[in-house]
Design an enzyme around this catalytic site. Structure first.
Site, PDB file in Angstrom:
ATOM      1  CB  CYS A  82      42.369  36.960  37.950  1.00 33.65           C
ATOM      2  SG  CYS A  82      42.316  38.376  39.101  1.00 33.65           S
ATOM      3  CG  HIS A 187      40.945  39.825  34.298  1.00 34.95           C
ATOM      4  ND1 HIS A 187      40.097  38.833  34.733  1.00 34.95           N
ATOM      5  CD2 HIS A 187      41.313  40.522  35.400  1.00 34.95           C
ATOM      6  CE1 HIS A 187      39.944  38.923  36.043  1.00 34.95           C
ATOM      7  NE2 HIS A 187      40.678  39.938  36.478  1.00 34.95           N
ATOM      8  CD  GLU A 189      38.850  37.604  31.582  1.00 38.74           C
ATOM      9  OE1 GLU A 189      38.526  37.979  32.718  1.00 38.74           O
ATOM     10  OE2 GLU A 189      39.947  37.048  31.336  1.00 38.74           O
TER      11      GLU A 189
END
EC number: 4.3.2.10
Length: 209
Positions: A82, A187, A189
């Site tokens: 990001c 993202h 994650e």
């Protein structure tokens, strides 16, 4: 034991990133740190980030981490996430223009909010169309969906840097890759199965595209 440093400069999604890495780490040690020596000692480096680029650059320089990021991005597997992608470019038009790290050639610009019905920030799930093969795409299908939250996107000077593209009013570069660097606008994650797969791929990647 192999190790991964997650750079802590006060603006990363650190808990989510470290938790996701721990899920796929196996025997790899995850070290969330702002200590330059510990970052340099790691076999791999993750450079996350959320927020404003001006604050990001200020904190990196205040902590003397701008130099560390540049050093690590030059010689080991390096993953930007990001804001950690955007900071690698030369200039962001955010805050009337902010010089960035200049590791990758190009700039960062804002989505055109004037267009009808275009919501900024770009938030939610969207497809990443892989435009070149890369070890970090292993076991990840074409046009897989990842989670995005951002108002700005990268415009690299060299099309050869683009590893994936995503459509949101325009076709923008959602992943860039060069040598030992792989950096994503989304993202991983927060992207469930295939986000974890990308992180697992990073932990076994030798840094060769």
């Amino acid at each position: 034991m192999s190790s991964v440093a997650v750079i802590d400069y006060g603006m990363g999604n650190l808990r989510s990133v470290s938790k996701a890495l721990e899920q796929v780490a196996g025997k790899v040690r995850i070290d969330v740190t702002s200590n330059p020596q510990r970052i340099r000692a790691a076999d791999r480096v993750v450079f996350p980030g959320v927020g404003a680029i001006r604050d990001c650059m200020h904190e990196l320089r205040r902590l003397n981490l701008d130099i560390v990021v540049a050093q690590c991005a030059a010689d080991r597997p390096f993953l930007g996430i990001c804001l950690g992608l955007q900071a690698l470019l030369e200039l962001s038009e955010e805050n009337h223009g902010v010089p960035c790290l200049g590791i990758l050639p190009g700039r960062v610009q804002r989505f055109d909010a004037v267009k009808a019905d275009l919501k900024v920030p770009h938030m939610g799930w969207n497809q990443a169309h892989q435009v070149r093969a890369h070890p970090l795409w292993n076991a990840i299908p074409q046009n897989c969906r990842f989670y995005f939250v951002h108002s700005y996107y990268t415009v690299p000077d060299e099309t050869s840097l683009v590893a994936s593209r995503t459509d949101y009013s325009t076709s923008f570069a959602s992943a860039l890759a060069r040598d030992n660097i792989f950096a994503v606008q989304f993202h991983p994650e927060k992207s469930h199965t295939f986000g974890l797969q990308l992180l697992a791929n990073f932990l076994t990647w030798n840094g060769v595209s």
